[in-house]
Write an enzyme that holds these catalytic residues in place. Structure first.
Site, mmCIF file in Angstrom:
data_model
loop_
_atom_site.group_PDB
_atom_site.id
_atom_site.type_symbol
_atom_site.label_atom_id
_atom_site.label_comp_id
_atom_site.label_asym_id
_atom_site.label_seq_id
_atom_site.Cartn_x
_atom_site.Cartn_y
_atom_site.Cartn_z
ATOM 1 N N SER A 1 -9.158 -32.565 -15.464
ATOM 2 C CA SER A 1 -7.917 -32.871 -16.188
ATOM 3 C C SER A 1 -7.945 -34.066 -17.120
ATOM 4 O O SER A 1 -6.965 -34.307 -17.821
ATOM 5 C CB SER A 1 -6.774 -33.054 -15.206
ATOM 6 O OG SER A 1 -6.322 -31.799 -14.779
ATOM 7 N N SER B 1 -4.699 -31.000 -16.685
ATOM 8 C CA SER B 1 -3.299 -31.314 -16.540
ATOM 9 C C SER B 1 -2.821 -32.503 -17.366
ATOM 10 O O SER B 1 -1.619 -32.665 -17.565
ATOM 11 C CB SER B 1 -3.006 -31.580 -15.061
ATOM 12 O OG SER B 1 -3.702 -32.740 -14.623
ATOM 13 N N LYS C 1 0.170 -41.422 -17.708
ATOM 14 C CA LYS C 1 0.437 -40.073 -17.189
ATOM 15 C C LYS C 1 1.509 -40.180 -16.122
ATOM 16 O O LYS C 1 1.495 -41.110 -15.304
ATOM 17 C CB LYS C 1 -0.863 -39.493 -16.608
ATOM 18 C CG LYS C 1 -0.729 -38.055 -16.093
ATOM 19 C CD LYS C 1 -2.077 -37.498 -15.634
ATOM 20 C CE LYS C 1 -1.970 -36.064 -15.136
ATOM 21 N NZ LYS C 1 -3.275 -35.506 -14.712
HETATM 22 N N1 GLN Z 1 -7.454 -27.178 -13.854
HETATM 23 C C1 GLN Z 1 -7.747 -27.681 -12.547
HETATM 24 C C2 GLN Z 1 -6.648 -27.313 -11.578
HETATM 25 O O1 GLN Z 1 -5.714 -26.692 -11.992
HETATM 26 C C3 GLN Z 1 -7.964 -29.174 -12.587
HETATM 27 C C4 GLN Z 1 -6.719 -29.957 -12.604
HETATM 28 C C5 GLN Z 1 -6.958 -31.422 -12.511
HETATM 29 O O2 GLN Z 1 -8.062 -31.900 -12.754
HETATM 30 N N2 GLN Z 1 -5.929 -32.145 -12.124
HETATM 31 O O3 GLN Z 1 -6.719 -27.622 -10.430
#
Ligand code: GLN
Length: 488
Positions: free
Chosen positions: A173, A149, A74
């Site tokens: 995410s 994400s 990532k």
């Molecule tokens: N969807 C959540 C956010 O936008 C989690 C994102 C994540 O786990 N990095 O914060």
């Protein structure tokens, strides 16, 4: 060959049926032919140099289980050679002078890096549409989001562009994109994977983990990526463990807690049907279902969307146009340079979180919002402890949906940030509590326009119970083949 699991690829490499160089070339060719926008940086020469070094190790019998195995990272983990952007314009041309600990650990294990994977900007999002470099497409249906994400990580594994990938989970995410792309992912206990060199979003929540085809592969990857790191102040001092050690235990007598709050209004019928069918499969494997209650589940959304932006507003203050990243071309004075650089470098969602975070931390609001959220965070963690720990514990693991719906259409929620936040309802509480959680493929939704869209089952355990979670998932994957289904 691209369909094989890491475990199988490793066996092929050790038996010299294929070389690391051949394997890397095969995946690089698949990546070059793909139109998913899953990869942000690919560098054939760098990859092949690593593959060559792995082949030397394999020939010299100096290889471990992951030597020569290709994986992708990532783009939130810094890498010395590949650019690292965190999906942001702010870091468009950034090349780190060092590798993240996770990357270092994989390099030491001899894995071969295929490139860097697209993600929501600074890991903020649930659909990958917040990436400055464009959304990733869901390989099952290219008109759908891949989740976020870590959308690039999940899409790359689902499309067999990489046999496995690293990812990070702050509020879901790893689990949510794994669920929406039909692959397996695990977020371990907070503090298990070093955050050093993992670009910070919300430090008390951020946690790295793997996405792969199978639970067994996730165990192999966790073996490489966990461990104490003195450069991360919240890294856990625990002895190294083998996460594959429990993989062949029967599920006879396993008590599965099914939280009633995970099955209320808002859960789509097709997701509920697939999750219930998976629970029935676990009963066939000898487990019993126990209804439990996690009454504070609903509060996890407001709590998370106070705490995560608060921490983000602090973490992202380092992007000032001086020390890192983008600097505006024209400015009057220092303050103007900060303002313009940040206005140009950050996207809308990141700005929204910096604003919210600065607000809840400011004098007069700190007690009302931030402190209050911290208190409720503790109550959310206590909900889980009542279910999973102590003499009166009700269950060994908890199961439910990961996402209330299958992947939605690209563009569907881009004008409505709150609709995105609501989709995190089943993943946030685990993150707030710091517990391990995983997602495994368990079926498909109904009636989509352009292709089947996967459903994931969430499995949550108590702190440090990853080996058990992986075995629970592994037994399901031995009895079913959802994890082997592939997009067209
Ligand atoms: N969807 C959540 C956010 O936008 C989690 C994102 C994540 O786990 N990095 O914060």
């Amino acid at each position: 060959m691209h369909k094989l699991t890491l475990k199988e690829l490793s066996a092929q490499l050790q038996a010299r049926k294929i070389s690391a160089t051949e394997l890397a070339t095969l995946f690089l060719d698949r990546i070059a032919a793909s139109d998913l926008n899953a990869f942000l940086h690919v560098d054939r020469d760098l990859t092949l140099a690593q593959a060559k070094a792995a082949d030397v190790r394999l020939a010299g019998n100096d290889a471990g289980p992951l030597t020569g195995v290709p994986i992708a990272h990532k783009d939130i983990f810094v890498t010395r050679n590949w650019r690292t952007t965190a999906g942001s314009r702010m870091l468009q041309d950034y090349v780190s002078p060092f590798d993240a600990t996770v990357v270092e650990q994989f390099n030491a294990a001899g894995t071969v890096t295929l490139g860097k994977l697209n993600c929501d900007e600074f890991a903020m999002g649930s659909s990958n549409e917040n990436s400055f470099y464009g959304a990733v497409k869901n390989p099952w249906d290219k008109t759908a989001i891949p989740g976020g994400s870590s959308g690039g990580s999940a899409a790359a594994v689902a499309a067999r562009l990489a046999p496995a990938a690293t990812a990070t989970d702050t509020g879901g995410s790893i689990r949510q994109p794994a669920s929406l792309c039909g692959v397996t992912g695990i977020k371990p206990t907070y503090g298990s994977v070093s955050r050093y060199g993992m670009i910070a979003f919300a430090s008390s929540l951020d946690q790295g983990g793997p996405i792969a085809k199978t639970a067994e592969d996730c165990g192999l990857l966790l073996n490489a990526m966990t461990g104490f790191d003195e450069r991360d102040s919240t890294s856990l001092q625990r002895p190294k463990e083998d996460f594959t050690r429990s993989l062949n235990q029967s599920l006879q007598g396993l008590r599965i807690g099914v939280p009633k709050e995970f099955f209320g209004a808002g859960l789509a019928a097709d997701v509920e049907a697939a999750v219930r069918a998976a629970l029935a499969e676990f009963e066939k494997l000898g487990a019993t279902l126990v209804e439990i209650s996690l009454p504070k589940t609903e509060l996890s959304i407001p709590v998370y969307y106070v705490i995560a932006p608060a921490e983000a507003s602090s973490n992202l203050s380092r992007f000032d146009g001086v020390r890192y990243g983008h600097r505006a071309a024209d400015y009057k004075d220092l303050a103007d340079m900060y303002k313009k650089s940040r206005a140009e470098g950050f996207g809308d969602e990141v700005k929204r979180r910096i604003l919210v975070g600065s607000y809840v931390l400011s004098h007069g609001y700190y007690d009302a919002y931030y402190l209050q959220a911290q208190k409720i965070r503790r109550l959310i963690a206590e909900d889980f402890q009542r279910a999973l720990a102590g003499e009166n514990r009700q269950c060994d693991v908890i199961m439910g949906p990961v996402s209330p719906t299958v992947a939605w259409d690209l563009g569907d929620k881009t004008d409505d940030p709150v609709a995105n936040y609501l989709a995190d309802i089943f993943t946030l509480s685990t993150s707030l509590a710091g517990l391990p959680g995983m997602s495994i493929p368990c079926g498909f939704g109904q009636g989509e326009k352009n292709g089947k869209r996967p459903v994931g089952l969430q499995i949550i355990g108590n702190y440090f119970d990853e080996a058990r979670l992986l075995n629970v998932a592994h037994q399901f994957q031995k009895a079913t083949d959802w994890h082997l289904r592939e997009p067209a």
